[in-house]
Design an enzyme around this catalytic site. Structure first.
Site, PDB file in Angstrom:
ATOM      1  N   LEU A 113       0.829  -1.210   0.000  1.00 37.08           N
ATOM      2  CA  LEU A 113       0.000   0.000   0.000  1.00 37.08           C
ATOM      3  C   LEU A 113       0.858   1.253   0.000  1.00 37.08           C
ATOM      4  CD1 LEU A 113      -2.622  -0.995   2.713  1.00 37.08           C
ATOM      5  CD2 LEU A 113      -3.024  -0.841   0.257  1.00 37.08           C
ATOM      6  N   GLY A 117       8.265   5.770   6.860  1.00 33.79           N
ATOM      7  CA  GLY A 117       9.609   5.997   7.347  1.00 33.79           C
ATOM      8  C   GLY A 117      10.266   4.735   7.876  1.00 33.79           C
ATOM      9  N   GLY A 119       9.184   1.393   7.293  1.00 33.41           N
ATOM     10  CA  GLY A 119       8.919   0.133   6.633  1.00 33.41           C
ATOM     11  C   GLY A 119       7.765   0.248   5.659  1.00 33.41           C
ATOM     12  N   LYS A 135       1.762  -3.083   8.815  1.00 37.20           N
ATOM     13  CA  LYS A 135       3.018  -2.342   8.698  1.00 37.20           C
ATOM     14  C   LYS A 135       4.168  -3.252   9.121  1.00 37.20           C
ATOM     15  CE  LYS A 135       4.244   1.413  11.367  1.00 37.20           C
ATOM     16  NZ  LYS A 135       4.103   2.831  11.723  1.00 37.20           N
ATOM     17  N   ASP A 232       3.955  14.566  14.517  1.00 36.27           N
ATOM     18  CA  ASP A 232       4.219  14.334  13.099  1.00 36.27           C
ATOM     19  C   ASP A 232       2.924  14.351  12.296  1.00 36.27           C
ATOM     20  OD1 ASP A 232       5.864  14.043  10.930  1.00 36.27           O
ATOM     21  OD2 ASP A 232       6.111  11.880  11.135  1.00 36.27           O
TER      22      ASP A 232
END
Ligand code: NAG
Ligand code: NAG
Ligand code: NAG
Ligand code: NAG
Length: 425
Positions: A113, A117, A119, A135, A232
C-alpha cells in the site's frame, strides 16, 4: 438436623437417608479435609491480597498518581522491545508471522500500500476474511523498534473515530509488524496533492475532513486519559476510511505529557519539514501548540491543494504560509483555493478556514489557539475569529545535522520524509 431437611436442600436430605455407619466414618474425615482446604484457601487469599497491597504501595511510593504510573508503563521502563508480559497487559492480540505471510501473499508487491519511514505497509486478508493493513518494519534499527514500541503502547490505549485503530501486532525473531484497520481511501495527500490521479475532493468533503482531524487532535490533546502530542501531523498521516472519515495515524513520534505539563524540550527533533513549528524545529520545544501549528499547515494545504514546501517555492522563505499571508494581507485570499474544488463552495467558509489556518501557524506559541478553540471556530459559522499575526516560518538551519537514514529516502520526495535533527548542545 431438622433445620436442614427442607425442600431446598435435597443433598442433605439424601445423606441423612443414607446408611448411618458410613456417616460416622466419612463425616469427621470430610469435615477435617474441608476445614483444612478452607484454611489453606483463606491463607492463600490473604497472602495474595497482602502482596497486591504491597505492590501498589510500592508503585505509589515510586510515582505520584495513576496517570504518572500509566506513563511509566507506557514510556519509561527502559526495555527496547515490548516483551510478552507487556503485550499481555496491553491486551493487544498477537498475530503469528505465518498468518501474516499468508494474509499478504508473502508480502507481495501487489499487496503493497505504501512506504513509510520505518517500513512498508501491506494490504492483508485474514483467514476470517477481514481486510487489514499491515506495517512491517523494514530493518532492525533501534529507532524503528523504539517507534513501534511507542506506537503499540500508546495507540492501544486510545479509541476515537478520528484515530486509526491498531488491531494487533507481531513480534517474532527479527520481524516486527503492526496490524491496523484497513482504510479504503488511503491517505489525504493522495487526494489533495496528486492531481494526475483525478482523485478530487469537493469543498464539503474537505471541510468535513478538517473538522474530523481537529476532533481527533482535540481528543489527543485534552479528551483522552492522557495529554498526547502527536509531533508528526501531516497529510500522509491522515488516512481516509470508506466514508471519507479522516483518521490520524502513525504515533511513532507521539509523546505523553503529565497532566500539568505544558511543553517539553528535546535534543532530537523529529518531524517533517514544512509541518514543524519554528520553536520546535529550531530549539526542540514541543507542546500541543506545535501540533496546532502542523494542523494549521494542513488546513492551508487542504484549501490550496499545495504542499507547504513544494517545488513551486524556490526560496525557503517563501512557502505556502508566506504566499497565504501575502494574499490574505492583500485581500486576495480566495486566489489560494484549489482549482480542483470546482466552483461550488462557500466563499465565507473558505475565508474562515484560511483565517483559522493562519491563526494556527502564528509565529508565537501563545498566540496560537488551542484545539478546542479551533474546533469551535471551524464548526460554528458565527464564532468570531480574531485577526492572525505574522506566521512562523521554518528556515532550515545550516548547522543542523540530519539523521534521516538511507532506508527512508529512496521512495519518497524530500518534503515527505520524517526527519530527525540532532542539535549539538
Ligand atoms: C516468501 O518470500 C521470501 C523472500 O522473498 C522467501 O524466502 C520465502 O521462501 C517465501 N515464503 C513463502 C511461503 O513463499
Ligand atoms: C483525469 O481527468 C481528465 C479530464 O477530466 C482526463 O483527461 C484525464 O485523462 C484523467 N486522468 C486520469 C489519470 O484518469
Ligand atoms: C482553550 O482556549 C480557550 C480560549 O482561548 C480557553 O478558554 C480554554 O480554557 C482553553 N482550553 C484549554 C484546555 O486550555
Ligand atoms: C472520494 C472517494 O474516492 N471515495 C471512495 C472511498 O472508498 C469507497 C469504498 O472503496 C468508494 O466507494 C468511494 O468512492
Amino acid at each position: 438436623m431438622n433445620l436442614f431437611t427442607t425442600d431446598k436442600t435435597p443433598m442433605i436430605k439424601r445423606s441423612q437417608n443414607g446408611s448411618s455407619n458410613d456417616n460416622k466414618v466419612v463425616k469427621p474425615v470430610a469435615i477435617s479435609i474441608g476445614a483444612f482446604a478452607l484454611l489453606t484457601f483463606l491463607l492463600i487469599l490473604f497472602y495474595v491480597r497482602k502482596k497486591k497491597i504491597q505492590l501498589s504501595k510500592k508503585a505509589q511510593a515510586k510515582t505520584k498518581g495513576p496517570r504518572e504510573r500509566a506513563e511509566d508503563f507506557l514510556l519509561n521502563d527502559g526495555s527496547v522491545v515490548p516483551n510478552k508480559r507487556e503485550m499481555d497487559e496491553l491486551e493487544l492480540p498477537l498475530f503469528d508471522f505465518s498468518t501474516l505471510v499468508i494474509a499478504t501473499n508473502n508480502f507481495s508487491n501487489a499487496n503493497k500500500l505504501g512506504q513509510g519511514g520505518f517500513g512498508c505497509v501491506y494490504k492483508g486478508k485474514l483467514m476470517e476474511g477481514e481486510v487489514v493493513a499491515i506495517k512491517r518494519l523494514s530493518r532492525i534499527s533501534d529507532q524503528g523498534i523504539e517507534e513501534l514500541k511507542n506506537e503499540v503502547r500508546l495507540i492501544a490505549k486510545l479509541q476515537h473515530r478520528n484515530l486509526v485503530r491498531v488491531l494487533g501486532c507481531c513480534i517474532e525473531a527479527k520481524e516486527k509488524l503492526l496490524i491496523y484497520e484497513f482504510m479504503e481511501n488511503k491517505s489525504l495527500d493522495m487526494f489533495i496533492f496528486e492531481k494526475e490521479k483525478n482523485m478530487t475532493l469537493n469543498w464539503k468533503s474537505r471541510l468535513e475532513i478538517m473538522c474530523g482531524i481537529a476532533r481527533g487532535l482535540l481528543y489527543l490533546h485534552q479528551d483522552s486519559r492522557f495529554k498526547i502530542i502527536h509531533r508528526d501531523l501531516k497529510a500522509s498521516n491522515i488516512l481516509l476510511d470508506k466514508d471519507m472519515n479522516p483518521k490520524i495515524s502513525d504515533f511513532g513520534m507521539a509523546r505523553i505529557f503529565g497532566s500539568d505539563q505544558t511543553d517539553a524540550k528535546t535534543k532530537k527533533v523529529v518531524g517533517t519539514y514544512g509541518y514543524m513549528s519554528p520553536e520546535y524545529a529550531m530549539d526542540g520545544h514541543f507542546s500541543t501548540k506545535s501540533d496546532v501549528f502542523s494542523f494549521g499547515v494542513l488546513v492551508l494545504e487542504i484549501v490550496s491543494g499545495k504542499r507547504n514546501t513544494g517545488s513551486s517555492y524556490s526560496s525557503s522563505q517563501h512557502n505556502l504560509l508566506g504566499e497565504t499571508w501575502t494574499l490574505w494581507k492583500e485581500g486576495k485570499a480566495l486566489e489560494l483555493v484549489d482549482k480542483s474544488i470546482g466552483a461550488k463552495f462557500s466563499e465565507n467558509e473558505v475565508l474562515r478556514c484560511i483565517q483559522i489556518g493562519l491563526l494556527c501557524v502564528q509565529e508565537h506559541v501563545e498566540d496560537r489557539p488551542n484545539m478546542s478553540k479551533v474546533l469551535l471556530l471551524l464548526c460554528s459559522e458565527n464564532a468570531q475569529i480574531s485577526l492572525p499575526k505574522y506566521p512562523g516560518f521554518f528556515i532550515r538551519r545550516r548547522n543542523t545535522e540530519t539523521e534521516s537514514s538511507s532506508q527512508q529516502d529512496d521512495f519518497m520526495t524530500i518534503n515527505e520524509i520524517t526527519v530527525s535533527i540532532l542539535h549539538g548542545r
